[in-house]
Design an enzyme around this catalytic site. Structure first.
Site, PDB file in Angstrom:
ATOM      1  N   HIS A   1      35.918  25.241  84.055  1.00 34.30           N
ATOM      2  CA  HIS A   1      37.395  25.409  83.991  1.00 34.30           C
ATOM      3  C   HIS A   1      37.740  24.364  83.024  1.00 34.30           C
ATOM      4  CE1 HIS A   1      38.224  28.542  87.004  1.00 34.30           C
ATOM      5  NE2 HIS A   1      36.947  28.163  87.538  1.00 34.30           N
TER       6      HIS A   1
ATOM      7  N   GLU B   1      40.730  24.084  81.863  1.00 33.67           N
ATOM      8  CA  GLU B   1      42.230  23.969  82.257  1.00 33.67           C
ATOM      9  C   GLU B   1      42.529  22.809  83.309  1.00 33.67           C
ATOM     10  OE1 GLU B   1      41.052  27.771  84.960  1.00 33.67           O
ATOM     11  OE2 GLU B   1      40.338  26.564  83.009  1.00 33.67           O
TER      12      GLU B   1
ATOM     13  N   SER C   1      73.845  29.387  92.911  1.00 36.61           N
ATOM     14  CA  SER C   1      73.627  28.769  94.506  1.00 36.61           C
ATOM     15  C   SER C   1      74.050  27.316  94.093  1.00 36.61           C
ATOM     16  CB  SER C   1      72.335  28.748  94.996  1.00 36.61           C
ATOM     17  OG  SER C   1      71.414  28.032  94.159  1.00 36.61           O
ATOM     18  N   GLY C   2      74.205  26.870  92.815  1.00 36.01           N
ATOM     19  CA  GLY C   2      74.377  25.259  92.678  1.00 36.01           C
ATOM     20  C   GLY C   2      73.256  24.556  92.270  1.00 36.01           C
ATOM     21  N   GLY C   3      72.116  25.345  92.550  1.00 36.39           N
ATOM     22  CA  GLY C   3      70.612  24.633  92.298  1.00 36.39           C
ATOM     23  C   GLY C   3      70.218  24.794  90.998  1.00 36.39           C
ATOM     24  N   VAL C   4      69.327  24.173  90.612  1.00 35.91           N
ATOM     25  CA  VAL C   4      68.932  23.990  89.058  1.00 35.91           C
ATOM     26  C   VAL C   4      68.463  25.387  88.496  1.00 35.91           C
ATOM     27  CG1 VAL C   4      66.522  23.511  89.683  1.00 35.91           C
ATOM     28  CG2 VAL C   4      67.483  22.889  87.266  1.00 35.91           C
ATOM     29  N   ASP C   5      67.892  26.198  89.395  1.00 37.31           N
ATOM     30  CA  ASP C   5      67.104  27.560  88.539  1.00 37.31           C
ATOM     31  C   ASP C   5      68.319  28.341  88.484  1.00 37.31           C
ATOM     32  OD1 ASP C   5      64.728  26.408  89.211  1.00 37.31           O
ATOM     33  OD2 ASP C   5      64.558  27.542  91.020  1.00 37.31           O
TER      34      ASP C   5
ATOM     35  N   CYS D   1      35.022  31.446  83.479  1.00 34.77           N
ATOM     36  CA  CYS D   1      34.359  31.471  84.696  1.00 34.77           C
ATOM     37  C   CYS D   1      34.031  32.775  85.083  1.00 34.77           C
ATOM     38  CB  CYS D   1      35.292  30.999  85.902  1.00 34.77           C
ATOM     39  SG  CYS D   1      34.453  30.666  87.544  1.00 34.77           S
TER      40      CYS D   1
ATOM     41  N   SER E   1      71.648  27.697  88.294  1.00 41.18           N
ATOM     42  CA  SER E   1      72.649  27.129  87.346  1.00 41.18           C
ATOM     43  C   SER E   1      72.094  27.407  85.986  1.00 41.18           C
ATOM     44  CB  SER E   1      72.791  25.838  87.595  1.00 41.18           C
ATOM     45  OG  SER E   1      73.501  25.362  88.975  1.00 41.18           O
TER      46      SER E   1
END
Length: 520
Positions: free
Chosen positions: A175, A177, A228-232, A84, A234
């Site tokens: 595009h 993608e 924090s216990g969250g996935v990221d 583009c 952890s």
């Protein structure tokens, strides 16, 4: 290891390019259009993204690195793909005329394949008509010297694909993608073959590379981690621990803005210090209603607490965070041409004068890639597949001033919503679900008495990476839809009967875009 550099000129689709290339087994990194050339000079190939600019405007600042990459191609033949605006930039460089398109093209259209080329090998046949997504106001009017037309638009005769086979420079006005383009990912795959990329990028290779990066960055210094216990957080903590072991000190801060049962007990292999600062966070949010101000206050307070804890540990130089790529994109840091959607407390909300340097091992991973990484390093499904939870916590799900009572109300609603969703076997079908406490009260009747209580909104979305999202269950019309509607009827009754200060429940049907997933 082979790698592709995407030079981002501000397209909303840039992240899709990187994701598709990574899924093909080649490492891909996105760089802003004002990146220093030396940073990207060693990559196997380059992709110039789309963007909102016009090459007929003064584009010298944003195109300097592009010009140097084209010069590099002239010297060592490093392949380039322009998409583009990227096509317009390349053609402008080679002296072609780029005009303001009277019939601007936005959306699905058709192109006709005119000639064979390695860029469309096993993708489309000559003379075939192909559906593609166009999204441009300017168009290339003349083909630059040395280039050949490979495809053209059927309606507007747009120069849709051109190629300089000798120099391995390819351009598309559409595009590839984006899904409306038929078999566009194959075109990207062909470009990887032209660039002689080995398909050797895996999560295993990423882990080893990141461990080495962390070790080189940190040396013998100590690191504190925001867990924090969250996935990221952890996944980031376990990966960092694998790299530097006891140099990592994990800290869990109770901000008073967490879910009712949020915990880090599942991370058995990492010692965690628990710090209760709920009173501090709530006191600083008193009287604050603006969401950006909430995020920045939480970000400042978060770092301040970590600096205090670092002093207790002694000789700490680094702070690890679970920042992922969608955080960076929405905070406007991925490209110099991308606007800020919202500040994330672990990106744009950081104080400018931090006394700790950052370690962000997941900064350029999408959420689905973070989960794959979590699997690879041995985390449980309970951690890996939990729904995302925002860094600022319930503060951005209380759409008014935050206080202890409102937090308690929302915690109760949230717990009922999520637990009931699990009982209906819907939790794993949904990308993210949460409740929002609205700043309005409505009249209701319970028994023979008038009530005047809060309204809470429920949100549930499907997504793959958090960059776009659809309200559940409208993306998939299957048996889950009927179950979900029964679930909504039941959950609204349960909430108003069990949470005394709430007397009305609504459901958010908005997709992203135009909305964001979180309300604030």
């Amino acid at each position: 290891m082979s790698a592709i550099a995407v030079i981002d000129f501000g397209s909303q689709f840039t992240q899709l390019i990187a994701r598709q290339i990574r899924e093909m087994g080649v490492y891909c990194e996105i760089f802003p259009s004002n990146i220093d050339f030396e940073t990207v000079s060693k990559f196997n190939g380059f992709i110039f993204s789309g963007g909102p600019q016009s090459v007929n405007d003064n584009c010298s600042e944003v195109s300097e690195v592009a010009h140097k990459i084209i010069k590099l191609n002239e010297t060592i033949n490093t392949p380039i793909l322009g998409i583009c605006y990227g096509q317009q930039l390349i053609c402008h460089y080679f002296g072609a005329k780029v005009r303001k398109e009277f019939n601007q093209e936005f959306g699905k259209t058709k192109i006709k394949i005119l000639k064979e080329s390695p860029i469309i090998k096993d993708t489309w046949d000559v003379n075939s008509e192909v559906d593609v997504l166009m999204n441009h106001a300017d168009s290339v009017e003349t083909i630059p010297q040395g280039f050949t037309a490979i495809a053209s638009g059927i309606i507007n005769q747009t120069i849709a694909i051109i190629a300089n086979e000798q120099r391995k420079i390819y351009c598309t006005q559409f595009h590839p993608e984006v899904k409306p383009t038929t078999n566009g990912s194959k075109l990207l795959s062909n470009f990887l073959d032209i660039a002689n990329c080995e398909r050797d990028w895996t999560m295993k290779s990423f882990i080893e590379k990141q461990k080495e990066k962390i070790q080189n960055l940190v040396g013998e210094k100590k690191v504190i981690a925001a867990v924090s216990g969250g996935v990221d957080s952890s996944v980031a903590a376990v990966l960092t621990h694998k790299a530097i072991g006891k140099q990592l000190n994990c800290i869990f801060i109770d901000t008073g803005l967490l879910r009712k049962s949020q915990t880090t007990a599942m991370l058995k292999e990492i010692p965690i210090n628990y710090v209760d600062k709920s009173n501090l966070f709530l006191s600083r949010l008193k009287g604050i209603t603006d969401p950006e101000e909430k995020r920045k206050i939480i970000g400042n307070t978060f770092i301040e607490v970590f600096e205090e804890e670092a002093k207790k540990i002694g000789d700490v130089d680094f702070l690890m965070q679970g920042t992922i790529y969608s955080d960076v994109v929405e905070s406007g840091h991925a490209s110099g041409n991308t606007s800020t959607i919202k500040s994330h407390h672990n990106v744009g909300g950081l104080p400018e004068k931090m006394n700790l340097k950052l370690v962000e091992p997941l900064r350029y991973l999408f959420k689905d890639e973070v989960r794959l990484l979590g699997k690879e390093i041995g985390l449980s499904d309970e951690i890996i597949f939990q729904h995302p939870f925002p860094g600022p916590g319930l503060a951005v799900r209380i759409i008014c001033e935050v206080d202890e009572e409102k937090v308690r109300i929302l915690q109760e609603v949230d717990e009922i919503y999520i637990n009931t969703m699990k009982n209906y076997d819907l939790y794993d079908k949904i990308w993210q679900a949460f409740a929002v406490l609205l700043p309005v009260k409505t009249v209701g009747v319970m028994g023979d008495n008038r009530t005047y209580g809060y309204v809470c909104a429920l949100r549930a979305v499907t997504s793959s990476d958090g960059m776009t999202a659809d309200a559940f269950p409208f993306e998939n019309k299957d048996q889950h839809s009927l179950v979900f509607w029964r679930f909504l009827q039941d959950i609204s009754s349960i909430i108003v009967n069990k949470v005394s200060r709430v007397n009305r429940v609504v459901y958010d049907l908005t997709s992203k875009p135009p909305a964001t997933i979180e309300w604030e």
